[in-house]
Write an enzyme that holds these catalytic residues in place. Structure first.
Site, PDB file in Angstrom:
ATOM      1  CB  CYS A  44      42.657  -0.856 -21.025  1.00 42.28           C
ATOM      2  SG  CYS A  44      43.777  -0.010 -19.611  1.00 42.28           S
ATOM      3  N   GLY A  83      45.877  -5.196 -24.246  1.00 46.85           N
ATOM      4  CA  GLY A  83      46.544  -5.493 -22.841  1.00 46.85           C
ATOM      5  C   GLY A  83      46.774  -6.931 -22.554  1.00 46.85           C
ATOM      6  CG  ASN A 128      41.223   2.395 -23.291  1.00 49.76           C
ATOM      7  OD1 ASN A 128      42.238   2.430 -23.065  1.00 49.76           O
ATOM      8  ND2 ASN A 128      40.803   2.437 -24.687  1.00 49.76           N
ATOM      9  N   GLY A 129      41.759   4.750 -21.020  1.00 50.63           N
ATOM     10  CA  GLY A 129      42.431   6.211 -21.194  1.00 50.63           C
ATOM     11  C   GLY A 129      43.133   6.738 -19.939  1.00 50.63           C
ATOM     12  CE1 TYR A 178      53.038  -1.267 -32.030  1.00 49.28           C
ATOM     13  CE2 TYR A 178      52.153  -0.350 -30.321  1.00 49.28           C
ATOM     14  CZ  TYR A 178      52.936  -1.238 -30.775  1.00 49.28           C
ATOM     15  OH  TYR A 178      53.696  -1.964 -29.949  1.00 49.28           O
ATOM     16  CB  THR A 206      51.412  -2.946 -36.456  1.00 51.38           C
ATOM     17  OG1 THR A 206      51.300  -3.868 -35.233  1.00 51.38           O
ATOM     18  CG2 THR A 206      50.044  -2.294 -36.501  1.00 51.38           C
ATOM     19  CG  ASP A 258      58.380  -0.777 -37.205  1.00 53.85           C
ATOM     20  OD1 ASP A 258      57.387  -1.442 -37.031  1.00 53.85           O
ATOM     21  OD2 ASP A 258      59.133  -0.750 -36.293  1.00 53.85           O
ATOM     22  CG  ASP A 259      53.991   0.048 -36.134  1.00 58.15           C
ATOM     23  OD1 ASP A 259      54.429   0.781 -35.354  1.00 58.15           O
ATOM     24  OD2 ASP A 259      54.114  -1.280 -35.944  1.00 58.15           O
TER      25      ASP A 259
END
Length: 517
Positions: free
Chosen positions: A2, A28, A101-102, A257, A303, A365-366
């Site tokens: 988030c 998000g 967030n978490g 990312y 990314t 790619d990441d």
């Protein structure tokens, strides 16, 4: 995953919170919410969708007040209901709103404890609502004599004692001020900015520094692990270490990312970290393939661009953009159901054939999570005429679950889980597969940084920095995140129109925010 924002200003907070959420929209796209403190009255607006879809002019007019919170949500297992959109609000004590967030790893046991011991009712299964109620209960206990910063810090200490896992939190106490705090390991990011207002200092706490820059706030520093900040109206911030800081271990996947490249978190530039990832990945590529056999380096947007440019420079090979990205398709590794993910990859990316035809291509790619995107990208490169397709990942193999707020799939749906690198190569169809080594990834991110003691790299090595993550928890998380479980949840819900955002009305169309300057 988030994005969170907490603002203590002297004007109308809602517009600036809206602007900050736009800068954090990459964290998000599933839901958004804003709550404000209008002289002791909580004003709120929450809904499913992008920030620009959720807030219109009439809603912004209603969100009065000089302090407030904002939140954008990434879709996670079990949190696909409108009722679980943040920020959450509880009436007692004082009136408290919270955005988080978490992920709490002891949420199930803690929820039972809250019901049985603390006599608090929970409306949802969200651990954010649970965290809010824990904080509210602790604040009620610590503020019996007086409500001040010290009472807040004592409440945060109580949260640290009871809540396990990862959490960066912003909350406000109606009529008193804004609070920001971070778990004792500093897993999820949180930064604080300051600017001088006409009547004193103004403060903004956010997931990434990019939200501060856009609004003219000067970055003060990161909230340290176990630290809390209190911002009273028109007052200087007060800080306190509320839990012993034994470790400083931010999530390394933020740098791989999730975070924007123009952000600075834990005093680390995301952009420079990704450049160094590219350097180390190129060094490994030089050991494993002949650079003379590579005609062009092409990133899998977006990314990986920074790392891919550095790979090309170090290999002395041309760098080209070979895929055009449709920005209106979400990130595929969390989409519900393999069929939808397969379809979305083709919708999301389209190759530029002339960059592939007759060439040996190194795709960068990441990371590789499910492998859905990687397999189809290799197929698209071959269909566009590539002779050979090499594939390089700026991150090591993702083999384990993340329990700290990233909705990684169940282990059986991770392409690298239980497979060798050669087996992964065969499944994605590449001529050669090069993974970043974990030690190189860590050194790339933590370049000459003294304060950080390590990183949460649990999705790569299965070692969880907080401890207390047992087989029972991992089994339950895997069950909740499997494609089968997601499909069952969709079946159980009756077909119905998209849930209307909170405080929505049926009046005609009007222009979207922003509006109140």
């Amino acid at each position: 995953m988030c994005g969170i924002v907490g603002l203590m200003s002297q004007g109308l907070a809602a517009q600036e919170i809206y602007d900050a959420l736009i800068m954090l929209q990459h964290r998000g796209q599933d839901a958004a919410g804003i709550v404000t403190d209008d002289e002791g009255i909580c004003r709120k607006r929450r809904g499913r969708g992008l920030v620009s879809e959720t807030f219109r002019t009439r809603h912004m007019h209603n969100l009065r007040g000089a302090a407030g919170l904002g939140h954008v949500r990434y879709p996670t297992a079990g949190s696909d209901k409108n009722s679980e959109t943040q920020p959450f609000f509880v009436n007692s004590p004082y009136g408290i709103a919270l955005a988080h967030n978490g992920n709490l790893t002891n949420a199930r046991d803690l929820a039972q404890e809250m019901r049985m011991r603390d006599r608090r009712y929970l409306n949802t299964r969200s651990d954010s609502e649970l965290l809010l109620n824990v904080f509210a209960h602790e604040l009620l206990r610590t503020s019996r004599r007086s409500m001040d910063a010290e009472a807040v810090f004592r409440a945060v200490r109580g949260v640290h004692k009871r809540c396990k896992g990862a959490y960066s939190v912003v909350c406000f106490i109606l009529g008193y001020g804004l609070v920001a705090f971070r778990d004792p390991y500093g897993i999820r990011p949180l930064v604080v900015g300051r600017r001088e207002g006409k009547e004193g200092p103004e403060y903004l706490a956010a997931s990434e520094s990019v939200a501060l820059q856009q609004l003219g706030f000067e970055l003060v520093r990161d909230v340290l692990p176990g630290e809390a900040w209190f911002f009273g109206y028109g007052e200087e911030a007060v800080t306190r270490q509320c839990a012993a800081r034994k470790h400083y271990t931010p999530c390394i996947f933020e740098y791989v990312y999730f975070s924007r490249p123009d952000s600075l978190m834990d005093r680390i530039s995301v952009h420079k970290a990704r450049l160094r990832m590219g350097e180390r990945l190129a060094d490994k590529a030089l050991r494993e393939i002949d650079p003379g056999d590579v005609d062009v380096v092409i990133p899998v947007p977006s990314t990986s661009r920074t790392s891919a440019m550095e790979v090309a420079t170090r290999l002395n090979v041309k760098y080209r953009e070979g895929f055009i990205k449709n920005r209106y398709i979400g990130r595929t590794f969390i989409m519900p159901g393999q069929a939808q993910r397969d379809r979305s990859v083709r919708q999301k990316l389209n190759p530029i054939s002339l960059e592939f035809k007759g060439k040996n291509v190194l795709l960068v790619d990441d990371s590789i999570v499910r492998g859905t995107t990687s397999r189809q990208i290799v197929e698209m490169a071959r269909e566009a005429g590539a002779k050979k397709v090499y594939f390089a990942s700026a991150a090591p193999p993702v083999r384990y679950q993340n329990v700290y707020g990233i909705d990684m799939p169940a282990p059986g749906e991770l392409i690298a889980s239980g497979r060798s690198e050669e087996e992964v190569r065969e499944r994605i169809g590449a001529d050669r597969l090069i993974y970043q080594d974990l030690g190189d990834l860590i050194s790339a991110v933590n370049f000459r940084h003294a304060e950080i003691t390590g990183f949460d790299v649990s999705c790569f090595n299965g070692q969880y920095v907080t401890g207390g993550v047992d087989r029972k928890l991992l089994k339950r998380v895997a069950k909740e995140r499997s494609d089968g479980a997601r499909a069952d949840r969709r079946k159980r819900r009756r077909p119905q129109p998209k849930a209307a955002p909170e405080n929505a009305d049926a009046e005609g169309r009007e222009q979207m925010a922003p509006l109140i300057r």
